[in-house]
Design an enzyme around this catalytic site. Structure first.
Site, PDB file in Angstrom:
ATOM      1  CG  ASP A 472     -17.262  16.991  72.573  1.00  0.00           C
ATOM      2  OD1 ASP A 472     -18.180  16.896  73.418  1.00  0.00           O
ATOM      3  OD2 ASP A 472     -16.064  17.118  72.871  1.00  0.00           O
ATOM      4  CG  ASP A 557     -31.767   2.433  60.844  1.00  0.00           C
ATOM      5  OD1 ASP A 557     -30.568   2.685  61.033  1.00  0.00           O
ATOM      6  OD2 ASP A 557     -32.180   1.885  59.811  1.00  0.00           O
ATOM      7  CD  GLU A 791     -31.956  -5.843  56.776  1.00  0.00           C
ATOM      8  OE1 GLU A 791     -31.608  -4.655  56.852  1.00  0.00           O
ATOM      9  OE2 GLU A 791     -33.040  -6.201  56.263  1.00  0.00           O
TER      10      GLU A 791
END
Length: 825
Positions: A472, A557, A791
């Site tokens: 943060d 990703d 996948e």
């Protein structure tokens, strides 16, 4: 095809029954009541005969789908051709971190009688070769006798092959048995094992019950790891005469037995793989117990799989083809279960045992696996969670005490060098999205194990608090993805490092706070650092390790929202948006990073310059779950604090992370300026980078306002956005970086699909969700057949993509089975 049964499905596993005998028994039955497992033959195609260690497909998956069970680190196949009948092909061995085939067929049986007559199995009057959940089966009928072979697992290191011989005659019958096999000599299509690893030793020797293969030390970080004391044993309950071929690394073992008239006899072969001498010692007592009473362990396997199926197939009233998909999902998850080994301290479920890089335990993968397995294998579900929390960072950690509370991204057999290991896949560069409380609460809902909640609650609190301390940057209670302080991200002084891949520094990149370190590398302090990303995979014209970490931390990703776009896509975007002004277009895809510090000024790590909508939605959901846990444990103050925090976070998500113009949720850049808008929101929404599944995460987390959820539904159901042949891809068709063949920029991942349809259901749109589920099950290639669960899937064609036998796809398919493959009500 020869594997199509010529016998009744009702035979199944129950042909071999729960009445196995260890010697002659003329009264033993040859049939038994069919089991539940016997109804699900060949749900996954487990046939194949490997020809080399690396027998890979184009995605670097092993070509075949071996059976593994009980957390074992080696698996087996059904023979692909008639010449291999009589044995189970393989084994596939997980050599610490990589799955490889060590043999084509290591234990093939041939038979003859005392008169010298040969019984080639291809001459059998009937044959039946198939897989069922938990077992591989071959059966051959001859006039004088019947041969049955069945492979199951006895413990976490040993497969049991039961060889049952049944005398069909009214007179005694003497048979000669011969087993043989040898190790593979070929590494891949181009090299032999000796050419690939000339110094790696493999030897064979006899032991009191059979043969043993020994493997010398090999520390090939990206291909194969062997300790120097790894062993593969073949033990038999029948004494044999054995001849070794030390050069070919093969053997022949022979024995004779006499069957009583109408009698039968069971023989057992144990095939065991251990990684080290320490592991061999640890499992020696179990191996001896298996040798002493193999039938008991064989029957235990049958009962165990009946239990999985009885618990797991609770959803009635659906088609058999859909139930078979649920069984496939359950088989896949159990097959990817690895028992403790090396630095994996509890049972864990890996993403895939056939994909090259996936023989470890990942954080958010584990949460998904555990959520699903809570309903049919709850103890492994619990341990899968523990396997990750075993490495929760502690305040006195010698490597990264600044990350106390964090759960690292990936745990493998071997640690990295900074932890005293020599592996390459262990990862502490990031964590993964906070879904562990969601999984743990589901385990409790399924098991009512309050002690498990009490065990995990303080660990969950520490992890939850870590996000607010380490991610943060502007301390406003809204969290960013980021990366840890790590050798791949920063130099010894904490400065972020990157490599410029241009011959000269890109125009407009301010390097005034950076120091050239040679070979194109720079170290920079004083964030922000801007990057112009022009290619897929990270993997850019400037290679910033922290960007990889931030993308990985999200789990998505190379998603467009993190600045990833192809050069040709960026040009089209510039032409469409800015009249071809490429420099201006690049500004929309620039990525900045910020240093995050402790109160004392020491560096914790880095945040990417954007508040993530789905990360904060996940944290809001986690707060509500923590509140429920606090209520269960009698902690009312905690419960009140977490619920209040969830309400506040939901308010920010709906106020500052929703775009009224496009009707969707987005990430927000936070350091574009200090002036707040009319709603008090600083920075700008990243609408220019298009829409992705982060936009429906508030619906899944149940923090979206109803009217905003209705707007998101419209986008999700639009055929111009996400409603493709296989719907709910990871980028909308309108996303400038959309590509159906790129990991997180178009392909359909079943976790994000599940979050999407579950989100729709949460807001009363179950019929819409059901429509999308039906499209998935109709159009995703291979789901209804015997191919492995993959996948991800191409949104436009339905083609299978990525890793085979993939666990989190299986987990979410199982969730869809439980939730959507049934009539409402």
């Amino acid at each position: 095809m020869f594997r199509k049964s010529l016998l009744s499905i009702a035979l199944g596993v129950a042909l071999f029954g729960l009445t196995a005998c260890n010697g002659n028994d003329s009264s033993a039955p040859t049939t038994a009541t069919p089991t539940l497992a016997s109804q699900y033959q060949d749900v996954i195609d487990r046939s194949g005969t490997p020809l080399q260690f690396r027998d890979f497909d184009s995605y670097s998956n092993l070509k075949y789908n071996p059976l593994l069970d009980l957390g074992a680190w080696h698996g087996f196949l059904l023979p692909a051709g008639e010449s291999e009948w009589g044995g189970f092909t393989g084994p596939m061995v997980i050599a610490e971190e990589y799955s490889l085939f060590f043999a084509s067929e290591l234990d093939k049986l041939t038979l003859s009688d005392e008169g010298g007559r040969q019984y080639p199995l291809t001459a059998a009057s009937k044959h039946d070769i198939h897989a069922i959940p938990g077992a591989l089966i071959q059966r051959f009928e001859f006039e004088p006798f019947t041969l049955e072979l069945e492979l199951r697992y006895g413990d976490a290191r040993t497969a049991l092959v039961r060889t049952r011989l049944i005398n069909n005659q009214d007179a005694p019958l003497t048979l000669n048995l011969s087993w043989q096999g040898e190790l593979l000599q070929q590494w891949d299509a181009k090299k032999t094992v000796a050419e690939q690893y000339p110094d790696w030793t493999r030897t064979i020797s006899q032991n009191e019950q059979g043969v043993e293969f020994q493997f010398g030390e090999l520390r090939s970080t990206w291909n194969m790891m062997q300790s120097g004391s790894a062993r593969y044993r073949i033990d038999r309950t029948l004494p044999t005469r054995t001849t070794l071929d030390e050069k070919a690394l093969g053997y022949v073992s022979e024995a004779s037995l006499t069957l009583a008239a109408k009698g039968q006899q069971d023989l057992y072969t144990l095939q065991s793989y251990v990684h080290s001498s320490d592991e061999a010692s640890r499992f020696e007592q179990s191996r001896q117990a298996l040798l002493a009473n193999p039938a008991r362990y064989f029957d235990d396997s049958i009962r165990r799989w009946e239990g999985y199926l009885e618990r797991g197939l609770s959803n009635q009233g659906i088609s058999e083809s859909e139930r078979r998909i649920a069984v496939k999902a359950m088989e896949t998850l159990n097959g990817n279960w690895r028992s403790p080994a090396g630095n994996i301290l509890h049972d864990g479920v890996t993403p895939s045992n056939t994909a090259r890089w996936f023989d470890g335990v990942w954080a958010w993968d584990s949460w998904k696996h555990a959520y699903a397995m809570a309903h049919f294998n709850p103890e492994v579900a619990k341990n899968n969670v523990r396997a990750m929390y075993d490495y929760q960072i502690q305040p006195d950690d010698p490597v990264r005490p600044q990350d106390a509370g964090m759960v690292i991204d990936a745990v493998f057999y071997n640690k990295l060098s900074d932890r005293g290991g020599d592996g390459g896949n262990w990862n502490e560069r990031d964590t993964k999205p906070p879904l562990s409380a969601w999984a743990i609460w589901e385990i409790y809902s399924a098991t009512k194990d309050k002690a498990f909640i009490a065990e995990m609650y303080p660990k969950l609190q520490a992890y939850h608090d870590w996000w607010y301390r380490a991610r943060d940057n502007n301390r406003n209670g809204i969290i960013e993805y980021g990366a840890t302080r790590h050798v791949e991200h920063n130099d010894e002084f904490g400065n972020i490092t990157f490599k410029v891949q241009y011959a000269s520094v890109p125009a407009g990149l301010d390097l005034s706070s950076c120091t050239a370190e040679g070979d194109g590398w720079y170290a920079c302090a004083g964030m922000p650092l801007y990057q112009k990303v022009l290619s897929v995979g990270g993997y850019s014209d400037m290679d910033i390790g922290a960007q990889h970490g931030a993308g990985w931390e999200s789990g998505m990703d190379n998603a467009a929202r993190f600045g990833f776009i192809e050069q040709d896509q960026l040009k089209r975007y510039a032409d469409k948006t800015y009249g071809g002004d490429l420099a201006r277009a690049r500004q929309d895809w620039n990525v900045a990073f910020f240093e995050n510090h402790e109160d004392d000024g020491s560096l914790i790590g880095f945040s990417i310059d954007q508040e993530s909508v789905e990360l904060n939605a996940f944290l809001a959901k986690e707060k509500r779950i923590l509140a429920d846990m606090a209520d269960l444990l009698g902690k009312p103050d905690d419960a009140s604090r977490y619920r209040e925090g969830a309400t506040q976070l939901a308010g920010y998500i709906n106020t500052c992370l929703f775009d009224e113009a496009s009707g969707f949720y987005y990430d927000r850049q936070i350091h574009q300026g200090d002036v707040a808008d009319a709603n008090g929101c600083v920075g700008k929404l990243l609408t220019a980078r298009g829409r992705g599944p982060e936009g429906w995460s508030p619906l899944w987390a149940e923090v979206a306002d109803k009217e905003k959820a209705a707007r998101v539904r419209e986008v999700m159901l639009s055929s111009q956005e996400f409603n493709t042949k296989v719907p709910l891809g990871t980028a909308a068709l309108t996303n400038p970086a959309y590509d159906p063949n790129i990991y997180w920029r178009g392909r359909v991942w079943l976790d994000q699909f599940y979050f999407g349809v579950k989100g729709l259901e949460n807001y009363g749109y179950r019929s819409d969700a059901q429509m999308l589920v039906n499209k998935l099950f109709s159009n995703a290639e291979g789901l209804a057949g015997s191919g492995p669960i993959r996948e991800n899937y191409n949104p436009e064609t339905g083609a299978m993509q990525g890793a085979s036998n993939f666990s989190w796809s299986s987990a979410h398919l199982y969730m869809l089975y439980r939730n959507f493959l049934k009539k409402e009500g």
